[in-house]
Write a protein that holds these residues in place. Structure first.
Motif, PDB file in Angstrom:
ATOM      1  N   ALA A 126       0.826  -1.208   0.000  1.00 52.48           N
ATOM      2  CA  ALA A 126       0.000   0.000   0.000  1.00 52.48           C
ATOM      3  C   ALA A 126       0.857   1.254   0.000  1.00 52.48           C
ATOM      4  CB  ALA A 126      -0.927  -0.004   1.215  1.00 52.48           C
ATOM      5  N   GLU A 127       1.919   1.254   0.803  1.00 44.22           N
ATOM      6  CA  GLU A 127       2.783   2.436   0.855  1.00 44.22           C
ATOM      7  C   GLU A 127       3.536   2.621  -0.458  1.00 44.22           C
ATOM      8  OE1 GLU A 127       2.656   4.647   2.994  1.00 44.22           O
ATOM      9  OE2 GLU A 127       2.015   3.792   4.904  1.00 44.22           O
ATOM     10  N   ASN A 128       3.958   1.530  -1.076  1.00 44.39           N
ATOM     11  CA  ASN A 128       4.658   1.628  -2.354  1.00 44.39           C
ATOM     12  C   ASN A 128       3.730   2.153  -3.445  1.00 44.39           C
ATOM     13  OD1 ASN A 128       6.973   0.902  -4.198  1.00 44.39           O
ATOM     14  ND2 ASN A 128       5.387  -0.425  -5.056  1.00 44.39           N
ATOM     15  N   ALA A 129       2.484   1.639  -3.456  1.00 51.65           N
ATOM     16  CA  ALA A 129       1.520   2.113  -4.459  1.00 51.65           C
ATOM     17  C   ALA A 129       1.243   3.599  -4.289  1.00 51.65           C
ATOM     18  CB  ALA A 129       0.229   1.304  -4.354  1.00 51.65           C
ATOM     19  N   ASN A 130       1.099   4.046  -3.034  1.00 51.95           N
ATOM     20  CA  ASN A 130       0.851   5.460  -2.774  1.00 51.95           C
ATOM     21  C   ASN A 130       2.045   6.317  -3.197  1.00 51.95           C
ATOM     22  OD1 ASN A 130      -0.753   7.651  -1.424  1.00 51.95           O
ATOM     23  ND2 ASN A 130       1.061   7.722  -0.113  1.00 51.95           N
ATOM     24  N   PHE A 131       3.247   5.814  -2.949  1.00 44.47           N
ATOM     25  CA  PHE A 131       4.472   6.536  -3.334  1.00 44.47           C
ATOM     26  C   PHE A 131       4.518   6.764  -4.843  1.00 44.47           C
ATOM     27  CE2 PHE A 131       8.850   6.431  -4.839  1.00 44.47           C
ATOM     28  CZ  PHE A 131       9.469   7.386  -4.040  1.00 44.47           C
ATOM     29  N   HIS A 132       4.255   5.698  -5.611  1.00 42.68           N
ATOM     30  CA  HIS A 132       4.354   5.821  -7.064  1.00 42.68           C
ATOM     31  C   HIS A 132       3.175   6.574  -7.669  1.00 42.68           C
ATOM     32  CE1 HIS A 132       7.977   3.496  -7.771  1.00 42.68           C
ATOM     33  NE2 HIS A 132       7.559   2.603  -6.878  1.00 42.68           N
ATOM     34  N   ALA A 133       2.046   6.576  -6.959  1.00 46.25           N
ATOM     35  CA  ALA A 133       0.875   7.302  -7.461  1.00 46.25           C
ATOM     36  C   ALA A 133       0.969   8.798  -7.165  1.00 46.25           C
ATOM     37  CB  ALA A 133      -0.394   6.726  -6.836  1.00 46.25           C
ATOM     38  N   GLY A 134       1.978   9.185  -6.388  1.00 46.72           N
ATOM     39  CA  GLY A 134       2.108  10.605  -6.050  1.00 46.72           C
ATOM     40  C   GLY A 134       1.047  11.063  -5.081  1.00 46.72           C
ATOM     41  N   GLY A 135       0.684  10.207  -4.138  1.00 41.06           N
ATOM     42  CA  GLY A 135      -0.346  10.551  -3.167  1.00 41.06           C
ATOM     43  C   GLY A 135       0.029  11.780  -2.353  1.00 41.06           C
ATOM     44  N   THR A 136      -0.962  12.595  -2.043  1.00 43.69           N
ATOM     45  CA  THR A 136      -0.705  13.835  -1.303  1.00 43.69           C
ATOM     46  C   THR A 136      -0.371  13.555   0.156  1.00 43.69           C
ATOM     47  OG1 THR A 136      -3.083  14.060  -0.888  1.00 43.69           O
ATOM     48  CG2 THR A 136      -2.183  15.194  -2.823  1.00 43.69           C
ATOM     49  N   GLN A 137      -0.815  12.419   0.674  1.00 45.40           N
ATOM     50  CA  GLN A 137      -0.481  12.044   2.046  1.00 45.40           C
ATOM     51  C   GLN A 137       0.801  11.212   2.024  1.00 45.40           C
ATOM     52  OE1 GLN A 137      -3.729  10.437   4.324  1.00 45.40           O
ATOM     53  NE2 GLN A 137      -2.374   9.589   5.896  1.00 45.40           N
ATOM     54  N   TRP A 138       1.835  11.675   2.757  1.00 48.38           N
ATOM     55  CA  TRP A 138       3.160  11.054   2.682  1.00 48.38           C
ATOM     56  C   TRP A 138       3.194   9.681   3.337  1.00 48.38           C
ATOM     57  CZ3 TRP A 138       7.224  10.630   0.039  1.00 48.38           C
ATOM     58  CH2 TRP A 138       8.462  10.263   0.567  1.00 48.38           C
ATOM     59  N   GLN A 139       2.526   9.515   4.465  1.00 46.69           N
ATOM     60  CA  GLN A 139       2.454   8.229   5.150  1.00 46.69           C
ATOM     61  C   GLN A 139       0.995   7.847   5.361  1.00 46.69           C
ATOM     62  OE1 GLN A 139       4.574   8.931   8.804  1.00 46.69           O
ATOM     63  NE2 GLN A 139       6.590   8.594   7.889  1.00 46.69           N
ATOM     64  N   LEU A 140       0.680   6.590   5.052  1.00 45.04           N
ATOM     65  CA  LEU A 140      -0.709   6.137   5.151  1.00 45.04           C
ATOM     66  C   LEU A 140      -0.969   5.247   6.359  1.00 45.04           C
ATOM     67  CD1 LEU A 140      -1.439   5.088   1.444  1.00 45.04           C
ATOM     68  CD2 LEU A 140      -1.962   7.275   2.545  1.00 45.04           C
ATOM     69  N   THR A 141       0.032   4.471   6.751  1.00 46.74           N
ATOM     70  CA  THR A 141      -0.235   3.378   7.696  1.00 46.74           C
ATOM     71  C   THR A 141       0.797   3.365   8.823  1.00 46.74           C
ATOM     72  OG1 THR A 141       1.174   1.805   6.496  1.00 46.74           O
ATOM     73  CG2 THR A 141      -1.130   1.963   5.798  1.00 46.74           C
ATOM     74  N   THR A 142       0.491   2.583   9.838  1.00 46.42           N
ATOM     75  CA  THR A 142       1.483   2.236  10.857  1.00 46.42           C
ATOM     76  C   THR A 142       1.700   0.731  10.799  1.00 46.42           C
ATOM     77  OG1 THR A 142      -0.201   1.950  12.581  1.00 46.42           O
ATOM     78  CG2 THR A 142       0.816   4.132  12.361  1.00 46.42           C
ATOM     79  N   GLY A 143       2.930   0.322  10.937  1.00 47.25           N
ATOM     80  CA  GLY A 143       3.249  -1.098  10.877  1.00 47.25           C
ATOM     81  C   GLY A 143       3.294  -1.730  12.254  1.00 47.25           C
ATOM     82  N   ARG A 144       3.706  -3.008  12.269  1.00 44.40           N
ATOM     83  CA  ARG A 144       3.831  -3.753  13.524  1.00 44.40           C
ATOM     84  C   ARG A 144       5.208  -4.409  13.584  1.00 44.40           C
ATOM     85  NH1 ARG A 144      -0.964  -7.786  14.387  1.00 44.40           N
ATOM     86  NH2 ARG A 144      -0.774  -8.169  12.151  1.00 44.40           N
ATOM     87  N   ASP A 145       5.795  -4.411  14.757  1.00 44.74           N
ATOM     88  CA  ASP A 145       7.096  -5.035  14.945  1.00 44.74           C
ATOM     89  C   ASP A 145       6.990  -6.554  14.834  1.00 44.74           C
ATOM     90  OD1 ASP A 145       8.108  -2.558  15.511  1.00 44.74           O
ATOM     91  OD2 ASP A 145       8.226  -2.864  17.680  1.00 44.74           O
ATOM     92  N   LEU A 146       8.072  -7.171  14.363  1.00 42.06           N
ATOM     93  CA  LEU A 146       8.226  -8.618  14.480  1.00 42.06           C
ATOM     94  C   LEU A 146       8.964  -8.986  15.760  1.00 42.06           C
ATOM     95  CD1 LEU A 146       9.144  -9.664  10.821  1.00 42.06           C
ATOM     96  CD2 LEU A 146       6.994 -10.070  12.027  1.00 42.06           C
ATOM     97  N   HIS A 147       9.928  -8.162  16.146  1.00 43.55           N
ATOM     98  CA  HIS A 147      10.717  -8.428  17.339  1.00 43.55           C
ATOM     99  C   HIS A 147       9.799  -8.570  18.561  1.00 43.55           C
ATOM    100  CE1 HIS A 147      13.497  -7.743  20.699  1.00 43.55           C
ATOM    101  NE2 HIS A 147      14.459  -8.103  19.865  1.00 43.55           N
ATOM    102  N   GLY A 148       9.972  -9.658  19.280  1.00 45.07           N
ATOM    103  CA  GLY A 148       9.185  -9.886  20.482  1.00 45.07           C
ATOM    104  C   GLY A 148       7.875 -10.612  20.262  1.00 45.07           C
ATOM    105  N   ARG A 149       7.460 -10.754  19.011  1.00 51.01           N
ATOM    106  CA  ARG A 149       6.231 -11.504  18.727  1.00 51.01           C
ATOM    107  C   ARG A 149       6.537 -12.992  18.600  1.00 51.01           C
ATOM    108  NH1 ARG A 149       1.989  -8.047  17.703  1.00 51.01           N
ATOM    109  NH2 ARG A 149       2.598  -5.925  17.104  1.00 51.01           N
ATOM    110  N   THR A 150       5.477 -13.791  18.577  1.00 48.88           N
ATOM    111  CA  THR A 150       5.629 -15.244  18.501  1.00 48.88           C
ATOM    112  C   THR A 150       5.361 -15.731  17.093  1.00 48.88           C
ATOM    113  OG1 THR A 150       4.998 -15.551  20.815  1.00 48.88           O
ATOM    114  CG2 THR A 150       4.808 -17.469  19.372  1.00 48.88           C
ATOM    115  N   LEU A 151       6.334 -16.450  16.562  1.00 52.42           N
ATOM    116  CA  LEU A 151       6.215 -17.073  15.241  1.00 52.42           C
ATOM    117  C   LEU A 151       5.911 -18.549  15.431  1.00 52.42           C
ATOM    118  CD1 LEU A 151       6.672 -17.279  12.127  1.00 52.42           C
ATOM    119  CD2 LEU A 151       9.115 -17.602  12.641  1.00 52.42           C
ATOM    120  N   GLY A 152       4.826 -19.012  14.844  1.00 52.02           N
ATOM    121  CA  GLY A 152       4.474 -20.426  14.873  1.00 52.02           C
ATOM    122  C   GLY A 152       4.772 -21.059  13.529  1.00 52.02           C
TER     123      GLY A 152
END
Length: 322
Positions: A126-152
């Motif tokens: 989503a962020e890459n698509a917005n970047f290439h589309a020239g979106g007026t909003q510079w950042q769209l989302t917040t991500g989530r850390d992997l560090h400290g989470r549980t991988l099954g």
């Protein structure tokens, strides 16, 4: 001398002929490549009827008894990789068809699984698509850390073990399960052991599937399993589509219980254009690219040339239906 006819199937990217020394088989072998996948069985039989050799790409095309009966000229079937559940080996043998395989590479599929996970957790598409589309909003989302989470990790073979290593490198708490896993084996891998699949699903923030598809694993993740997963968990499947009940997956994604899915494999490939998964914003998907790298193709097609040459010499190698 009449050349033996060889068909290379599903060469989507037009790379097969450049990936190996097919010219070394001339003039004994005449090569024809096909860039499309033919789902209609009548059309497929008509296309392949004249060929003595067929090179199949992974499990994209099903070779069953009915198809072998319609290919009287077929004598050698080469599959990329040494395992292909889409080929009825007994039926091939009964039809007088020798089936041979090639070597492969484990790494690319595990790497893609991690790429899909990072894309999910950081909203990269989503962020890459917005970047290439020239979106007026510079950042769209917040991500989530992997560090400290549980991988099954479900499935502790070569691919699963690579993903375990990636998870540990990212500072994740890794827990594993497979039908034959034991606490001792998991301890040897440096991870926690889940006594059951349901226990793993209840603990994991990220579930990554690395199982072989068979009668026991088909549909191993269904509605009941999605109910057991933690709210906000994500699923990554780069193994085989039918490991997951697709209808249940769509329901879980639509309902919000499952935060997202990273998918490289599907029940039907290519995936129909009207499939529900194509319309879900919390799905990041690739068209079964796990093994699709330059390096892997050079191994696949290089070994295919070697297979054909050995068969022509009367000494076939890597036979899968002796």
């Amino acid at each position: 001398m009449t050349a033996v006819r060889c068909a290379i199937l599903d060469d989507y990217q037009d790379v097969a002929l450049g990936a190996a020394g097919w010219a070394t088989l001339a003039p004994a072998v005449a090569i024809t490549r096909f860039a499309d996948n033919v789902a209609d069985r009548d059309a497929l039989a008509q296309r392949l009827a004249a060929f003595e050799i067929v090179v199949a790409m992974r499990e994209r095309t099903t070779f069953d008894a009915a198809l072998f009966a319609r290919l009287p000229n077929l004598k050698l079937l080469v599959t990329t990789g040494m395992v292909n559940a889409a080929i009825d080996m007994a039926a091939a043998k009964a039809a007088g068809v020798t089936v041979v395989g090639t070597r492969g590479s484990v790494g690319p599929a595990a790497e893609l699984a991690w790429g899909l996970l990072l894309a999910l957790m950081r909203n990269i598409p989503a962020e890459n698509a917005n970047f290439h589309a020239g979106g007026t909003q510079w950042q769209l989302t917040t991500g989530r850390d992997l560090h400290g989470r549980t991988l099954g990790v479900v499935g502790l073979g070569k691919l699963g073990q690579r993903v375990i290593a990636y998870g540990k490198a990212f500072g994740m708490d890794v827990v594993g399960w497979s039908k034959n896993s034991t606490p001792e084996r998991c301890e040897g891998l440096g991870i926690g052991h889940a006594a059951s699949l349901h226990e793993l699903l209840a603990r994991a923030d990220v579930v990554s599937l690395h199982l072989t598809l068979n009668t026991e694993t088909r549909g191993i993740i269904g509605a009941a399993e999605f109910e057991r997963m933690k709210p906000g968990a994500v699923l990554v499947n780069t193994s085989r589509g039918p490991l997951v009940d697709e209808a249940a997956l769509v329901t879980a994604l639509r309902g919000g219980g499952l935060a997202g899915a990273g998918l490289d494999t599907f029940d039907t490939e290519p995936l129909p254009l009207d499939h529900a998964l194509r319309d879900l914003p919390n799905v990041i998907a690739t068209p079964h690219l796990g093994y699709v790298t330059d390096e892997t193709y050079r191994i696949y097609y290089g070994d295919a040339v070697e297979d054909i040459r050995a068969w022509l010499d009367g000494n076939p190698v890597r036979i899968l239906n002796p």
